[in-house]
Design a protein around this motif. Structure first.
Motif, PDB file in Angstrom:
ATOM      1  N   LEU A 169       0.831  -1.202   0.000  1.00  0.00           N
ATOM      2  CA  LEU A 169       0.000   0.000   0.000  1.00  0.00           C
ATOM      3  C   LEU A 169       0.872   1.262   0.000  1.00  0.00           C
ATOM      4  O   LEU A 169       0.647   2.195  -0.771  1.00  0.00           O
ATOM      5  CB  LEU A 169      -0.917  -0.015   1.224  1.00  0.00           C
ATOM      6  N   VAL A 170       1.888   1.293   0.852  1.00  0.00           N
ATOM      7  CA  VAL A 170       2.752   2.471   0.895  1.00  0.00           C
ATOM      8  C   VAL A 170       3.697   2.507  -0.299  1.00  0.00           C
ATOM      9  O   VAL A 170       4.125   3.583  -0.726  1.00  0.00           O
ATOM     10  CB  VAL A 170       3.521   2.545   2.226  1.00  0.00           C
ATOM     11  N   ASN A 171       4.048   1.335  -0.837  1.00  0.00           N
ATOM     12  CA  ASN A 171       4.825   1.320  -2.076  1.00  0.00           C
ATOM     13  C   ASN A 171       4.104   2.062  -3.182  1.00  0.00           C
ATOM     14  O   ASN A 171       4.707   2.788  -3.979  1.00  0.00           O
ATOM     15  CB  ASN A 171       5.079  -0.118  -2.529  1.00  0.00           C
ATOM     16  N   LEU A 172       2.784   1.878  -3.224  1.00  0.00           N
ATOM     17  CA  LEU A 172       1.988   2.511  -4.270  1.00  0.00           C
ATOM     18  C   LEU A 172       1.872   4.015  -4.034  1.00  0.00           C
ATOM     19  O   LEU A 172       1.837   4.801  -4.988  1.00  0.00           O
ATOM     20  CB  LEU A 172       0.607   1.870  -4.339  1.00  0.00           C
ATOM     21  N   ILE A 173       1.798   4.423  -2.773  1.00  0.00           N
ATOM     22  CA  ILE A 173       1.752   5.866  -2.472  1.00  0.00           C
ATOM     23  C   ILE A 173       3.047   6.528  -2.961  1.00  0.00           C
ATOM     24  O   ILE A 173       3.038   7.616  -3.548  1.00  0.00           O
ATOM     25  CB  ILE A 173       1.561   6.109  -0.963  1.00  0.00           C
ATOM     26  N   MET A 174       4.172   5.877  -2.728  1.00  0.00           N
ATOM     27  CA  MET A 174       5.469   6.421  -3.119  1.00  0.00           C
ATOM     28  C   MET A 174       5.755   6.267  -4.610  1.00  0.00           C
ATOM     29  O   MET A 174       6.753   6.768  -5.114  1.00  0.00           O
ATOM     30  CB  MET A 174       6.582   5.722  -2.329  1.00  0.00           C
ATOM     31  N   ARG A 175       4.912   5.516  -5.319  1.00  0.00           N
ATOM     32  CA  ARG A 175       5.111   5.201  -6.735  1.00  0.00           C
ATOM     33  C   ARG A 175       6.395   4.395  -6.949  1.00  0.00           C
ATOM     34  O   ARG A 175       7.079   4.545  -7.953  1.00  0.00           O
ATOM     35  CB  ARG A 175       5.125   6.450  -7.606  1.00  0.00           C
ATOM     36  N   PHE A 176       6.702   3.524  -5.971  1.00  0.00           N
ATOM     37  CA  PHE A 176       7.761   2.562  -6.220  1.00  0.00           C
ATOM     38  C   PHE A 176       7.293   1.548  -7.264  1.00  0.00           C
ATOM     39  O   PHE A 176       8.092   0.987  -8.001  1.00  0.00           O
ATOM     40  CB  PHE A 176       8.149   1.840  -4.919  1.00  0.00           C
ATOM     41  N   TYR A 177       6.011   1.303  -7.282  1.00  0.00           N
ATOM     42  CA  TYR A 177       5.362   0.482  -8.303  1.00  0.00           C
ATOM     43  C   TYR A 177       4.195   1.282  -8.871  1.00  0.00           C
ATOM     44  O   TYR A 177       3.602   2.105  -8.175  1.00  0.00           O
ATOM     45  CB  TYR A 177       4.848  -0.839  -7.721  1.00  0.00           C
ATOM     46  N   GLU A 178       3.859   1.016 -10.145  1.00  0.00           N
ATOM     47  CA  GLU A 178       2.727   1.682 -10.778  1.00  0.00           C
ATOM     48  C   GLU A 178       1.489   0.793 -10.636  1.00  0.00           C
ATOM     49  O   GLU A 178       1.568  -0.428 -10.797  1.00  0.00           O
ATOM     50  CB  GLU A 178       3.013   1.946 -12.266  1.00  0.00           C
ATOM     51  N   ILE A 179       0.348   1.418 -10.323  1.00  0.00           N
ATOM     52  CA  ILE A 179      -0.884   0.660 -10.134  1.00  0.00           C
ATOM     53  C   ILE A 179      -1.389   0.144 -11.489  1.00  0.00           C
ATOM     54  O   ILE A 179      -1.105   0.723 -12.544  1.00  0.00           O
ATOM     55  CB  ILE A 179      -1.960   1.511  -9.436  1.00  0.00           C
ATOM     56  N   ASP A 180      -2.146  -0.956 -11.447  1.00  0.00           N
ATOM     57  CA  ASP A 180      -2.707  -1.528 -12.671  1.00  0.00           C
ATOM     58  C   ASP A 180      -3.954  -0.775 -13.116  1.00  0.00           C
ATOM     59  O   ASP A 180      -4.188  -0.609 -14.321  1.00  0.00           O
ATOM     60  CB  ASP A 180      -3.034  -3.017 -12.460  1.00  0.00           C
ATOM     61  N   SER A 181      -4.757  -0.324 -12.161  1.00  0.00           N
ATOM     62  CA  SER A 181      -5.961   0.431 -12.495  1.00  0.00           C
ATOM     63  C   SER A 181      -6.372   1.271 -11.291  1.00  0.00           C
ATOM     64  O   SER A 181      -5.869   1.080 -10.181  1.00  0.00           O
ATOM     65  CB  SER A 181      -7.106  -0.518 -12.892  1.00  0.00           C
ATOM     66  N   GLY A 182      -7.307   2.210 -11.522  1.00  0.00           N
ATOM     67  CA  GLY A 182      -7.731   3.109 -10.466  1.00  0.00           C
ATOM     68  C   GLY A 182      -6.836   4.340 -10.418  1.00  0.00           C
ATOM     69  O   GLY A 182      -6.061   4.617 -11.340  1.00  0.00           O
ATOM     70  N   ARG A 183      -6.919   5.070  -9.324  1.00  0.00           N
ATOM     71  CA  ARG A 183      -6.086   6.262  -9.192  1.00  0.00           C
ATOM     72  C   ARG A 183      -5.807   6.547  -7.720  1.00  0.00           C
ATOM     73  O   ARG A 183      -6.591   6.187  -6.830  1.00  0.00           O
ATOM     74  CB  ARG A 183      -6.745   7.473  -9.866  1.00  0.00           C
ATOM     75  N   ILE A 184      -4.657   7.154  -7.470  1.00  0.00           N
ATOM     76  CA  ILE A 184      -4.276   7.620  -6.137  1.00  0.00           C
ATOM     77  C   ILE A 184      -4.048   9.119  -6.256  1.00  0.00           C
ATOM     78  O   ILE A 184      -3.290   9.578  -7.120  1.00  0.00           O
ATOM     79  CB  ILE A 184      -2.996   6.927  -5.639  1.00  0.00           C
ATOM     80  N   THR A 185      -4.712   9.876  -5.399  1.00  0.00           N
ATOM     81  CA  THR A 185      -4.590  11.333  -5.485  1.00  0.00           C
ATOM     82  C   THR A 185      -3.989  11.896  -4.201  1.00  0.00           C
ATOM     83  O   THR A 185      -4.199  11.365  -3.109  1.00  0.00           O
ATOM     84  CB  THR A 185      -5.946  11.998  -5.733  1.00  0.00           C
TER      85      THR A 185
END
Length: 642
Positions: free
Chosen positions: A440-456
Motif C-alpha cells: 500500500l505504501v509502495n503505491l503511495i510512493m510510486r515505487f510500483y505503478e498501479i494496474d488500475s484506479g487512481r491515487i490522489t
C-alpha cells in the motif's frame, strides 16, 4: 536472493541468461567510443607513423647487410676489373652459380667494406627505431585516456540507469550479480579495450605495411608467405567459436558467485547463529567449481590459438628461407633482400598471431559488455510527465479510488481498493504477513505503478506528478535501518543537506537521539560504519527517525519503525512520533498493536482488501479480525502462563 525488495514483497524474477550475440554487442561497444573520435584519429595517425618507420627498419638493415656482404665478396675479386669482367671470369673458371650471385650484387672488385656507408646506415636505422618507439609511446598515452574515459562514462550510464530502473526489475535481481556488472564487468571491458585497441591498430597497420614491402622485394616470396594466412584465419575462427560459450558462462558464474558471497557476508550473523556455514560452504564450493570449469575451458581453448599460430608461422619461415636461399644463389635476390624479407615474414606472422591471441580478450570483453548492456536495456520506470502537476495547496489528503495492483499478473493482491486519509490523520495499517500492507505504501510512493484506479494527493493524481515532487512531500522510516558511512550529523541531514547544525541538533533532541549521542566521545561527529561506530541497532533506528523529522514532510510513512527499539526507548520514540505526526498525514504499518492504539484510523487488511476500519476501541468492540489479531498478541500469552 528472494523477491523481497527494500520495501517488501516483490516479484521473483530469475536473472535472464541469453546466449551471446557477439556481432551486435561488439558494434555497440565500439559505438561507445564515438565521443573519442578525434583522439582515436590521433591514435591511428601515430600508429601509422610508428608502423611506417618500423617497417622501413628491416629494409635499411638489409642495405647494411648488403654493404658488408658486398665488401666481403668484393675483396675476393681481382682489383681493376669491372663487375661484368669479374662475372665473365668466374663463368670461365666454371663457377657459374657464384657468377650468377655476383651479377645480382652491387660490388666493386678489389674493394672491401665501405665503413662510412655502413655507419650512416646504422645511424639511420637507430633514428628510425627511436622515432617509432616515441610515436608508439604517445599512442599508448592517448589510448589510455580514451579507454578510461569510456569506462568512466559507462559507469555513469550504469549508475544513472539504476536510478531509473523499475523497482520490480531491481528487486528480482541478485544484488551480487548487479554489483558484479557494475564493477567486475566494466573493469574487464576497459582492460580488454586497453590491451586490444592499441595492438589492433598497430597489428593491422603492420600487416598492411609489411605486405607492401614484401611484394616490393619479391612477389614470389610474398605469395608463399600469404599461403599461410587463410590457414591461420580458419583455425582461429574454429577455436574462437568453441571458446565463446565458455566466456559467457565464465562471467555469468562470476556474477552468481558474487551474489552468493554478498548474501553470506551481509547475513554472516544469521548464518553463524543457525550453524549454516557448512551449507553456505557447499554452495560456494559448487559455484566456485562451476566458475573454475568455465574459466578453465575458456582460457584453455582460446589459449591454443597461439601455439597453432606459432606452428604456422614457423612453417612459413622454413618455406621463405629455403626459397629465398635458392633465389640468392640464382642472383635474383641479394642476401640483404632475403634477410629483410625473412624479418618481414616474421613481422607479418607476429601481428597475425597477436590478432589471433586477442580473440580471447575480445570475447571476454564482449561477454562482459553484453552483461552491462542487458542492465542498460532493462525496463525503466514510466517517464515522469513534463511538466508535472502539483497540488495548489499541500494539506496531505490521500485518496485511493478503485486501486488494483498485482506483482504477478496471475496472483491477485490488491483489487478495487478505496481509501481516504484526511489531512493530519494517523492511519495505521495492520494485518497478517502478505496482506498487502507494505504494498500500500509502495503505491503511495510510486515505487510500483498501479494496474488500475487512481491515487490522489490533495486532489491531484500522483501519476501526473513527477516522482521527485511526490517524494519530496513524503518522509519514510523503514523497519530495516539504512545509514551510509559518515557522521551521525551527516546521516540525520541526509534528506536536507542544507540543514543547519542547530536544526540537526533540534531534530536529534526531538527523537531522543541527543540522549545517547552526548555520551559518545565524538558526539555528532561519530562515524557510522560497518562496525556500527559504537551505536546499537535501536540507536541507528532513532537516527533514521531523526532524519525523517528533519525532512519535515507533509506525509509520513512508518514501516515498523519501532521494531528494533527497546521498550524504554519505544516510549520516548512514541512521544517523538506524536510530535512528528502533529499536522501531518501519517501511515503507520505495525505488527505490534500497542504502538498504534492512538491512531485516528486503523485499517485491517487481508488478501489485499480492507476488511475492517475504525479506531482501536471501535474495532475491539466489533469483535472481528482486529480483535483476533489483538488477542493473538496479548491474550494468548496470558492464558498460556496461567
Amino acid at each position: 536472493m528472494s523477491g523481497h525488495g527494500p520495501m517488501g514483497r516483490g516479484p521473483v524474477v530469475a536473472p535472464g541468461q541469453k546466449s551471446m550475440n557477439f556481432g551486435p554487442s561488439l558494434r555497440r561497444l565500439l559505438r561507445s567510443l564515438a565521443p573519442e573520435r578525434a583522439r582515436l584519429v590521433a591514435v591511428v595517425v601515430l600508429g601509422t607513423a610508428s608502423v611506417t618507420l618500423s617497417v622501413l627498419g628491416p629494409k635499411i638493415l638489409g642495405d647494411a647487410t648488403n654493404i658488408v656482404f658486398n665488401g666481403v665478396v668484393g675483396r675476393t675479386l681481382p682489383a681493376g676489373l669491372t663487375k661484368e669482367q669479374a662475372v665473365e671470369g668466374l663463368r670461365a673458371a666454371g663457377q657459374g652459380r657464384v657468377a650468377d650471385m655476383v651479377s645480382g650484387m652491387d660490388v666493386v672488385p678489389g674493394q672491401g667494406i665501405d665503413f662510412s656507408a655502413l655507419r650512416t646506415t646504422v645511424l639511420v636505422v637507430l633514428a628510425v627505431y627511436v622515432l617509432a618507439a616515441l610515436f608508439l609511446w604517445l599512442q599508448g598515452r592517448i589510448l589510455a585516456g580514451v579507454v578510461q574515459r569510456t569506462g568512466f562514462r559507462m559507469r555513469e550510464d550504469v549508475q544513472a540507469k539504476i536510478d531509473r530502473l523499475a523497482l520490480a526489475h531491481l528487486d528480482g535481481q541478485p544484488r551480487g550479480d548487479v554489483l558484479s556488472r557494475v564493477t567486475n564487468d566494466i573493469d574487464n571491458v576497459t582492460q580488454s579495450m586497453q590491451q586490444t585497441l592499441s595492438q589492433l591498430v598497430t597489428s593491422l597497420l603492420t600487416v598492411l605495411g609489411v605486405l607492401v614491402m614484401m611484394f616490393v622485394l619479391s612477389w614470389q616470396l610474398a605469395l608463399i608467405a600469404l599461403v599461410t594466412v587463410p590457414v591461420s584465419a580458419a583455425l582461429t575462427m574454429v577455436i574462437a567459436k568453441r571458446a565463446q560459450p565458455h566466456f559467457v558462462q565464465q562471467w555469468a558464474s562470476t556474477g552468481k558467485m558474487g551474489g552468493h558471497v554478498e548474501e553470506a557476508f551481509t547475513g554472516h550473523d544469521l548464518v553463524t547463529a543457525f550453524n549454516a556455514q557448512d551449507s553456505f560452504s557447499r554452495t560456494f564450493e559448487a559455484e566456485n567449481d562451476q566458475l573454475y570449469r568455465a574459466s578453465f575451458r575458456a582460457q584453455f581453448i582460446s589459449g591454443t590459438i597461439m601455439p597453432v599460430m606459432s606452428f604456422v608461422s614457423n612453417l612459413n619461415y622454413v618455406l621463405v628461407a629455403v626459397v629465398g636461399g635458392l633465389r640468392v644463389a640464382s642472383g635474383a635476390l641479394t642476401l640483404g633482400e632475403v634477410q629483410a624479407f625473412i624479418q618481414y615474414s616474421r613481422q607479418f606472422s607476429q601481428p597475425l598471431a597477436q590478432l589471433a591471441s586477442m580473440a580471447n580478450l575480445v570475447q571476454s570483453g564482449v561477454a562482459s559488455a553484453e552483461r552491462i548492456f542487458e542492465l542498460l536495456d532493462a525496463p525503466e520506470e514510466i517517464p515522469d510527465p513534463v511538466p508535472g502537476a502539483r497540488p495548489a495547496e499541500v494539506r496531505g489528503r490521500v485518496e485511493f479510488t478503485g486501486v488494483s495492483f498485482r506483482y504477478d499478473p496471475e496472483v491477485p493482491l490488491i483489487d478495487d481498493l478505496d481509501l481516504v486519509a484526511e489531512p493530519g490523520q494517523t492511519v495505521a495499517i495492520v494485518g497478517p504477513t502478505g496482506a498487502g500492507k507494505t504494498t500500500l505504501v509502495n503505491l503511495i510512493m510510486r515505487f510500483y505503478e498501479i494496474d488500475s484506479g487512481r491515487i490522489t494527493l490533495d486532489g491531484v493524481d500522483t501519476s501526473g506528478m513527477t516522482r521527485q515532487d511526490l517524494r519530496d512531500r513524503i518522509g519514510m522510516v523503514l523497519q530495516d535501518t539504512w545509514l551510509f558511512q559518515g557522521t551521525i550529523a551527516e546521516n540525520i541531514a541526509f534528506g536536507r543537506t542544507d540543514a543547519t547544525e542547530d536544526e540537526v541538533h533540534a531534530a536529534a533532541r526531538a527523537t531522543s537521539v541527543d540522549r545517547f549521542v552526548s555520551s559518545l566521545p565524538d558526539g555528532y561527529g561519530t562515524v557510522i560504519d560497518e562496525e556500527g561506530g559504537g551505536v546499537s541497532e535501536g540507536e541507528k533506528q532513532l537516527i533514521t527517525i531523526a532524519r525523517a523529522f528533519l525532512a519535515d514532510p507533509q506525509i509520513l510513512i512508518l514501516d515498523e519503525a519501532t521494531s528494533s527499539v527497546d521498550t524504554r526507548t519505544e516510549v520516548l520514540v512514541q512521544q517523538a512520533m506524536a510530535q512528528l505526526r502533529r499536522g501531518r498525514t501519517s501511515f503507520v504499518i505495525a505488527h505490534r498493536l500497542s504502538t498504534i492504539r492512538d491512531a485516528d484510523l486503523i485499517l485491517v487488511m487481508e488478501h489485499g482488501r480492507i476488511v475492517e476500519q475504525g479506531t482501536h476501541t471501535e474495532l475491539l468492540a466489533a469483535g472481528g479480525a482486529y480483535e483476533q489479531l489483538y488477542d493473538a498478541q496479548f491474550a494468548a500469552p496470558a492464558v498460556e502462563q496461567a
